[in-house]
Design an enzyme around this catalytic site. Structure first.
Site, short mmCIF file in Angstrom:
data_model
loop_
_atom_site.label_atom_id
_atom_site.label_comp_id
_atom_site.label_asym_id
_atom_site.label_seq_id
_atom_site.Cartn_x
_atom_site.Cartn_y
_atom_site.Cartn_z
N GLY A 150 0.51 -1.20 0.09
CA GLY A 150 0.19 -0.17 -0.03
C GLY A 150 1.01 1.26 0.33
O GLY A 150 2.58 1.06 0.83
N GLN B 179 2.75 10.41 1.43
CA GLN B 179 4.36 9.36 1.76
C GLN B 179 4.96 10.01 0.04
O GLN B 179 6.28 10.12 -0.04
CB GLN B 179 4.00 8.01 1.09
CG GLN B 179 3.30 7.40 2.54
CD GLN B 179 3.74 6.03 3.03
OE1 GLN B 179 2.43 5.59 2.41
NE2 GLN B 179 4.74 5.05 2.72
N CYS C 138 5.94 -0.22 6.82
CA CYS C 138 6.31 0.93 6.09
C CYS C 138 6.90 1.09 5.33
O CYS C 138 7.86 1.54 5.68
CB CYS C 138 5.91 2.14 7.13
SG CYS C 138 5.04 3.66 6.05
N LEU C 139 6.94 2.01 4.07
CA LEU C 139 7.95 2.21 2.93
C LEU C 139 8.61 3.63 3.23
O LEU C 139 9.84 3.84 3.07
CB LEU C 139 7.29 2.74 1.76
CG LEU C 139 6.78 0.98 0.95
CD1 LEU C 139 5.74 1.51 -1.00
CD2 LEU C 139 7.87 0.19 1.08
N HIS D 78 -4.05 1.39 7.76
CA HIS D 78 -2.56 2.15 7.52
C HIS D 78 -2.39 3.36 6.27
O HIS D 78 -2.15 4.67 7.19
CB HIS D 78 -1.42 0.97 7.75
CG HIS D 78 -0.16 1.66 7.34
ND1 HIS D 78 0.73 0.98 8.00
CD2 HIS D 78 0.70 2.15 6.75
CE1 HIS D 78 1.87 1.17 8.01
NE2 HIS D 78 2.28 1.83 6.97
N GLU D 79 -3.37 2.88 5.41
CA GLU D 79 -2.95 4.16 4.73
C GLU D 79 -3.26 5.21 4.82
O GLU D 79 -3.36 6.76 4.61
CB GLU D 79 -3.38 3.91 3.52
CG GLU D 79 -2.18 1.84 2.59
CD GLU D 79 -0.83 2.63 3.11
OE1 GLU D 79 -0.30 3.69 2.75
OE2 GLU D 79 0.03 1.86 3.25
NI NI Z 1 2.97 3.57 5.33
#
Ligand code: NI
Length: 188
Positions: free
Chosen positions: A64, A69, A110-111, A152-153
């Site tokens: 996601g 981000q 998380c990215l 989360h997103e």
């Molecule tokens: Ni994230």
């Protein structure tokens, strides 16, 4: 199944855009705490952002990604929790309209914080309402990984990163680790 249908309806059918890989903001970048604005109209510009989000998410091997981000502060998230990485779903202006009383604990990553994982407790099942890539409204019932991922997103759109669910002690430790890593990555 409702979930599967929703995913298919949502698939980007015409990838005729020139796509671009976007830089993913790294925690503790203050821009990760901006509140995203609702999308007023799902137009070509928004669809181009969606295409870039998908390309960036798949390249980074994420399940996601939120527009926040990549420093675009609009309420857009993309997810694909399928094993085959072939079920892209975009949610524009997502809203949780129902959440289960039961909660579940998942190990999240998380990215924006590569290599950092920790347990977060969230409602187990949710019903989400959003607009798809054509600007049409839809609803999905999500559980398991999809539910965790969407929550989360959606947190990102409200300027919240998963470590904001952890204790201040843990969060500070992670901040120190991330800053150290970022310093080390800088050219001397
Ligand atoms: Ni994230």
């Amino acid at each position: 199944m409702l979930r599967l249908e929703a995913r298919c309806r949502n698939a980007i059918e015409a990838p005729e855009f020139i796509m671009a890989l976007l830089d993913i903001l790294q925690y503790p970048d203050p821009r990760l705490h901006k509140i995203a604005q609702p999308v007023a109209k799902v137009d070509e510009g928004v669809r181009a952002i969606v295409a870039d989000l998908f390309e960036t998410m798949y390249a980074a091997k994420g399940v996601g990604l939120a527009a926040t981000q990549v420093d675009i502060h609009l309420r857009i998230i993309v997810v694909d929790t399928s094993e085959q990485r072939d079920q892209p779903m975009v949610l524009i202006n997502p809203e949780i309209v129902q959440r289960s009383a039961e909660c579940k604990e998942w190990e999240e990553g998380c990215l924006s914080l590569p290599g950092i994982y920790d347990k977060v407790t969230r409602p187990d099942r949710i019903r989400v309402r959003a607009l798809d890539g054509r600007g049409e409204r839809f609803e999905i019932d999500a559980d398991g990984l999809l539910s965790v991922c969407v929550q989360h997103e959606m947190d990102h759109l409200d300027g919240k990163v998963f470590v904001d669910h952890l204790s201040a002690l843990k969060r500070n430790r992670i901040k120190v680790r991330m800053r150290k890593r970022q310093r080390e990555a800088e050219p001397a």
